[in-house]
Scaffold this motif. Structure first.
Motif, PDB file in Angstrom:
ATOM      1  N   ALA A 263       0.880  -1.200   0.107  1.00  0.00           N
ATOM      2  CA  ALA A 263       0.174  -0.128   0.014  1.00  0.00           C
ATOM      3  C   ALA A 263       0.878   1.343   0.256  1.00  0.00           C
ATOM      4  CB  ALA A 263      -0.898  -0.213   1.196  1.00  0.00           C
ATOM      5  N   PRO A 287      -6.934  -2.132  -6.375  1.00  0.00           N
ATOM      6  CA  PRO A 287      -6.064  -2.558  -5.369  1.00  0.00           C
ATOM      7  C   PRO A 287      -5.425  -3.969  -4.867  1.00  0.00           C
ATOM      8  CG  PRO A 287      -8.294  -2.652  -4.796  1.00  0.00           C
ATOM      9  CD  PRO A 287      -8.102  -2.452  -6.133  1.00  0.00           C
ATOM     10  N   SER A 291      -2.473  -1.123  -2.846  1.00  0.00           N
ATOM     11  CA  SER A 291      -3.739  -0.166  -2.520  1.00  0.00           C
ATOM     12  C   SER A 291      -3.092   1.318  -2.523  1.00  0.00           C
ATOM     13  CB  SER A 291      -4.212  -0.307  -1.026  1.00  0.00           C
ATOM     14  OG  SER A 291      -4.990  -1.426  -1.147  1.00  0.00           O
ATOM     15  N   THR A 352      -8.406   1.056  -2.361  1.00  0.00           N
ATOM     16  CA  THR A 352      -7.782   0.304  -1.090  1.00  0.00           C
ATOM     17  C   THR A 352      -8.899  -0.845  -0.837  1.00  0.00           C
ATOM     18  OG1 THR A 352      -9.298   1.721   0.265  1.00  0.00           O
ATOM     19  CG2 THR A 352      -6.805   2.135  -0.134  1.00  0.00           C
TER      20      THR A 352
END
Length: 357
Positions: A263, A287, A291, A352
């Motif tokens: 992420a 994602p 993300s 996300t």
């Protein structure tokens, strides 16, 4: 030529002179009534107000200025290079639009006008540029947008001239009204969101060091990682400067790590869009593989594919608060100089998701 041949005449504009003649008073008396000035008998005030209502007069700035030392103008300073770059690129960023929305509407509520000037905070001639604007407009107050609020030359010049000012996005100590969102807490909230999804390797792309808020966001990210019991890895922090190109370079460096992040938090929408493009170019799914969380929440991130999860800055409310505080000061009303911290929002969208196991 008859009126029919020449077309309808434009209605005559009602001026302060017409009001004075209707009420049987001087121009200065009308101006004092408009501005709430002293030494006007109640009976005279009623005559002037009746004349204003009868004629449908709307006071001009020139008329309002006649009765005192105020200009009824607020000056907003925005960074020249970044503003022009954003306009020319046509990338859909609307920081300036939101700032003008909040500031101008608040000014209109009080019979004020807000004028925006572009100033290069890096210029050796910044004092001359600002001095020229102040001399031309004689503003009752100045709204400083980032990074001007952290420029000691600009804030020192305004303080030295006893011109009230507000610093949007600035939390540093010093003169002027400091108005911001809690950037550290916002970055912490973005980090906590990713941690709650199960991410452990979370990259962070900083903003420009010229902006105090960049350091606050980095601290917020680090604090949330530490609170989650995740070891700090300096390699997960990449430097950016809010631009698309810096975001692309930072993302490439993060994703090239032997143990890349699952992420990434980017400190601006432009850098987050760059992160999205780089990830795709590398064949990564967003994602699914990585993300992405953004800052600002300008319109373009709502229409990216996928739409980006983002921290929404209260830009218009911050500008409105700045204008309100400066107008209060001009009115002689007490206004607290304590930091005004406005709430942010975390808008969760499709960029996300939990990391792949």
């Amino acid at each position: 030529m008859t009126q029919e041949e020449s077309g309808p005449r434009r209605p005559r504009a009602v001026t302060i002179k017409h009001v004075a003649a209707e009420a049987g008073v001087s121009l200065q008396t009308v101006s004092r009534v408009i501005n709430g000035g002293p030494n006007v008998r109640d009976a005279i005030k009623e005559r002037v107000r009746a004349a204003i209502d009868k004629l449908g007069y709307v006071p001009s700035l020139a008329a309002r200025r006649m009765g005192g030392t105020r200009s009824y103008v607020l000056l907003a300073l925005n960074d020249r290079d970044r503003t022009i770059e954003g306009w020319r690129s046509g990338d859909g960023t609307d920081w300036v639009d939101q700032m003008m929305l909040g500031g101008m509407l608040e000014c209109a509520r009080h019979g004020y006008r807000m004028i925006v000037e572009l100033v290069d905070t890096h210029s050796a001639h910044v004092e001359r540029e600002l001095g020229a604007a102040l001399a031309a407009l004689h503003p009752d107050g100045v709204i400083l947008t980032p990074p001007h609020g952290d420029n000691p030359i600009i804030t020192g010049m305004l303080a030295g001239r006893h011109i009230p000012f507000a610093r949007i996005g600035s939390t540093g100590l010093g003169a002027g009204f400091a108005i911001s969102m809690d950037d550290a807490r916002a970055a912490g909230a973005a980090t906590e969101h990713l941690v709650s999804l199960g991410h452990v390797r979370i990259g962070f792309i900083t903003g420009s060091d010229e902006y105090a808020l960049s350091g606050a966001r980095l601290l917020g990210y680090r604090g949330a990682m530490q609170a989650a019991g995740l070891a700090e890895d300096p390699a997960l922090v990449a430097r950016g400067d809010f631009t698309f190109s810096s975001g692309a370079e930072a993302t490439r460096s993060l994703l090239a790590l032997a143990d890349p992040p699952t992420a990434i938090i980017a400190s601006s929408d432009q850098m987050s869009l760059a992160a999205l493009e780089v990830a795709r170019a590398l064949g990564l799914d967003v994602p699914g593989d990585v993300s992405i969380v953004s800052f600002d929440d300008t319109p373009i991130v709502k229409f990216s594919v996928p739409p980006l999860t983002a921290i929404r800055q209260p830009i218009a409310p911050m500008a409105a608060r700045a204008a309100a505080l400066l107008i209060q000061t001009a009115n002689g009303e007490p206004a607290s100089e304590e930091a005004n911290v406005l709430p942010f929002e975390l808008i969760v969208r499709g960029s996300t998701a939990p990391p792949r196991t």
